[in-house]
Each structure stands twice: as C-alpha cells, then as structure tokens.
Motif scaffolding. Sequence first.
Motif, PDB file in Angstrom:
ATOM      1  N   GLU A  58       0.795  -1.228   0.000  1.00  0.00           N
ATOM      2  CA  GLU A  58       0.000   0.000   0.000  1.00  0.00           C
ATOM      3  C   GLU A  58       0.828   1.280   0.000  1.00  0.00           C
ATOM      4  N   ILE A  59       2.095   1.197   0.341  1.00  0.00           N
ATOM      5  CA  ILE A  59       2.908   2.413   0.391  1.00  0.00           C
ATOM      6  C   ILE A  59       3.837   2.488  -0.812  1.00  0.00           C
ATOM      7  N   ALA A  60       4.298   3.687  -1.079  1.00  0.00           N
ATOM      8  CA  ALA A  60       5.169   3.920  -2.235  1.00  0.00           C
ATOM      9  C   ALA A  60       6.490   3.174  -2.058  1.00  0.00           C
ATOM     10  N   PRO A  61       7.056   2.661  -3.142  1.00  0.00           N
ATOM     11  CA  PRO A  61       8.310   1.897  -3.054  1.00  0.00           C
ATOM     12  C   PRO A  61       9.451   2.653  -2.359  1.00  0.00           C
ATOM     13  N   HIS A  62       9.525   3.963  -2.550  1.00  0.00           N
ATOM     14  CA  HIS A  62      10.630   4.704  -1.930  1.00  0.00           C
ATOM     15  C   HIS A  62      10.450   4.859  -0.414  1.00  0.00           C
ATOM     16  N   GLN A  63       9.275   4.524   0.115  1.00  0.00           N
ATOM     17  CA  GLN A  63       9.019   4.618   1.556  1.00  0.00           C
ATOM     18  C   GLN A  63       9.106   3.259   2.254  1.00  0.00           C
ATOM     19  N   ARG A  64       9.241   2.212   1.500  1.00  0.00           N
ATOM     20  CA  ARG A  64       9.176   0.867   2.081  1.00  0.00           C
ATOM     21  C   ARG A  64      10.332   0.552   3.020  1.00  0.00           C
ATOM     22  N   GLU A  65      11.525   0.952   2.652  1.00  0.00           N
ATOM     23  CA  GLU A  65      12.675   0.640   3.508  1.00  0.00           C
ATOM     24  C   GLU A  65      12.532   1.307   4.874  1.00  0.00           C
ATOM     25  N   ASP A  66      12.111   2.564   4.884  1.00  0.00           N
ATOM     26  CA  ASP A  66      11.894   3.259   6.154  1.00  0.00           C
ATOM     27  C   ASP A  66      10.778   2.587   6.958  1.00  0.00           C
ATOM     28  N   ALA A  67       9.728   2.163   6.274  1.00  0.00           N
ATOM     29  CA  ALA A  67       8.620   1.498   6.955  1.00  0.00           C
ATOM     30  C   ALA A  67       9.083   0.186   7.591  1.00  0.00           C
ATOM     31  N   VAL A  68       9.853  -0.588   6.861  1.00  0.00           N
ATOM     32  CA  VAL A  68      10.353  -1.860   7.395  1.00  0.00           C
ATOM     33  C   VAL A  68      11.284  -1.613   8.579  1.00  0.00           C
ATOM     34  N   ASN A  69      12.147  -0.608   8.466  1.00  0.00           N
ATOM     35  CA  ASN A  69      13.040  -0.301   9.587  1.00  0.00           C
ATOM     36  C   ASN A  69      12.251   0.129  10.817  1.00  0.00           C
ATOM     37  N   SER A  70      11.185   0.886  10.607  1.00  0.00           N
ATOM     38  CA  SER A  70      10.317   1.293  11.715  1.00  0.00           C
ATOM     39  C   SER A  70       9.611   0.091  12.328  1.00  0.00           C
ATOM     40  N   LEU A  71       9.097  -0.786  11.476  1.00  0.00           N
ATOM     41  CA  LEU A  71       8.432  -1.998  11.976  1.00  0.00           C
ATOM     42  C   LEU A  71       9.405  -2.867  12.765  1.00  0.00           C
ATOM     43  N   ALA A  72      10.618  -3.005  12.253  1.00  0.00           N
ATOM     44  CA  ALA A  72      11.619  -3.829  12.934  1.00  0.00           C
ATOM     45  C   ALA A  72      11.982  -3.228  14.289  1.00  0.00           C
ATOM     46  N   TYR A  73      12.127  -1.910  14.332  1.00  0.00           N
ATOM     47  CA  TYR A  73      12.456  -1.244  15.596  1.00  0.00           C
ATOM     48  C   TYR A  73      11.312  -1.389  16.597  1.00  0.00           C
ATOM     49  N   GLU A  74      10.104  -1.158  16.135  1.00  0.00           N
ATOM     50  CA  GLU A  74       8.931  -1.287  17.019  1.00  0.00           C
ATOM     51  C   GLU A  74       8.770  -2.728  17.487  1.00  0.00           C
ATOM     52  N   ALA A  75       8.979  -3.683  16.599  1.00  0.00           N
ATOM     53  CA  ALA A  75       8.844  -5.096  16.986  1.00  0.00           C
ATOM     54  C   ALA A  75       9.865  -5.451  18.062  1.00  0.00           C
ATOM     55  N   GLU A  76      11.092  -5.004  17.884  1.00  0.00           N
ATOM     56  CA  GLU A  76      12.127  -5.285  18.878  1.00  0.00           C
ATOM     57  C   GLU A  76      11.780  -4.620  20.217  1.00  0.00           C
ATOM     58  N   ALA A  77      11.292  -3.392  20.156  1.00  0.00           N
ATOM     59  CA  ALA A  77      10.904  -2.688  21.378  1.00  0.00           C
ATOM     60  C   ALA A  77       9.722  -3.385  22.052  1.00  0.00           C
ATOM     61  N   ARG A  78       8.764  -3.868  21.273  1.00  0.00           N
ATOM     62  CA  ARG A  78       7.593  -4.570  21.829  1.00  0.00           C
ATOM     63  C   ARG A  78       7.994  -5.894  22.473  1.00  0.00           C
ATOM     64  N   LEU A  79       8.986  -6.552  21.893  1.00  0.00           N
ATOM     65  CA  LEU A  79       9.438  -7.807  22.481  1.00  0.00           C
ATOM     66  C   LEU A  79      10.152  -7.554  23.807  1.00  0.00           C
ATOM     67  N   LYS A  80      10.862  -6.430  23.907  1.00  0.00           N
ATOM     68  CA  LYS A  80      11.549  -6.086  25.154  1.00  0.00           C
ATOM     69  C   LYS A  80      10.561  -5.548  26.194  1.00  0.00           C
ATOM     70  N   ASP A  81       9.610  -4.762  25.744  1.00  0.00           N
ATOM     71  CA  ASP A  81       8.625  -4.136  26.638  1.00  0.00           C
ATOM     72  C   ASP A  81       7.246  -4.249  25.983  1.00  0.00           C
ATOM     73  N   PRO A  82       6.540  -5.353  26.245  1.00  0.00           N
ATOM     74  CA  PRO A  82       5.261  -5.593  25.565  1.00  0.00           C
ATOM     75  C   PRO A  82       4.186  -4.542  25.817  1.00  0.00           C
ATOM     76  N   VAL A  83       4.265  -3.832  26.925  1.00  0.00           N
ATOM     77  CA  VAL A  83       3.237  -2.857  27.248  1.00  0.00           C
ATOM     78  C   VAL A  83       3.475  -1.538  26.528  1.00  0.00           C
ATOM     79  N   TYR A  84       4.681  -0.985  26.653  1.00  0.00           N
ATOM     80  CA  TYR A  84       4.947   0.343  26.128  1.00  0.00           C
ATOM     81  C   TYR A  84       5.692   0.374  24.791  1.00  0.00           C
ATOM     82  N   GLY A  85       6.488  -0.614  24.495  1.00  0.00           N
ATOM     83  CA  GLY A  85       7.218  -0.645  23.226  1.00  0.00           C
ATOM     84  C   GLY A  85       8.056   0.597  23.027  1.00  0.00           C
ATOM     85  N   CYS A  86       7.953   1.210  21.859  1.00  0.00           N
ATOM     86  CA  CYS A  86       8.719   2.416  21.530  1.00  0.00           C
ATOM     87  C   CYS A  86       8.324   3.600  22.404  1.00  0.00           C
ATOM     88  N   VAL A  87       7.088   3.649  22.825  1.00  0.00           N
ATOM     89  CA  VAL A  87       6.631   4.771  23.650  1.00  0.00           C
ATOM     90  C   VAL A  87       7.421   4.804  24.956  1.00  0.00           C
TER      91      VAL A  87
END
Length: 140
Positions: A58-87
Amino acid sequence: MASSSYYSTPPCAACKFLRRKCLTNCIFAPYFPPEEPIKFTNVHRIFGASNVSKLLNEIAPHQREDAVNSLAYEAEARLKDPVYGCVGVISVLQRQVLELQKELDAVKADLIRYNSVFVPCYCSSSNNGENPETGGDGRS
C-alpha cells in the motif's frame, strides 16, 4: 550434475521463515535479506506476515525501507517491553532531555555568576589610564 537450485539466489528471510518459494517479485526480499532472519522473525511475531505484506503493497516503493526499519524497531521494542514498546523508549529519552536541559540551565547560571564575579573590570580609575587592549601604554 548440479541442480538448478544451486544457481538460484537463497530465499529471503521471510520466505525461509514462512517455508515458501521466494519469487523474483517477492515483496519481502529487498527488506528482509537471508542474513537477517531475526529481523523478520520479530516483525512477524508482532505484526504478522500478512499485515506487513499489505502495508508494503500500500505504500510507495521509496518509503518501504523506512517502513520496514520502523516496523523492525517497534517489533524489537515490543518484544523487550510488551506494554509500552517504543513509547517507553521515547518517554525515557524525553526525561533525559529534560534532566539535561535543567543541568545545562544550571551550568549557564553558574557561568553567568562566575563571569560577573571573576572577570576583571577595566575601568579608567583602576588601570591608571592604561589601555588593556594595546598593551597598557596608552598608545594605539
């Protein structure tokens, strides 16, 4: 005789994890290389492969890498802190910024006090007519 699979590229981390054939137009391949399996594993555990696939389509190809990096960062944060994650990380960093700003303000106030007490005053009565900028002999 070598098989044809010997010459093919290895499947991306997503296809390997999902145990499917990695096609040349695989939406995951550019962002989840085979040498980074944990990246996809974490993203899949938190968001699911189907949701990530929909998002990338659904997103433009030039935005995909940033989106994946954001998802990966959020996923890692959620695994470390399931309640707050990146927040939670953001809150900690904001508190640090506030503490450092207070410390900086205190140091600036100390510097102003230091300058007002210890900077010598070059008044005409205290230096006997000597100009401190010209070496003290009154000549320019």
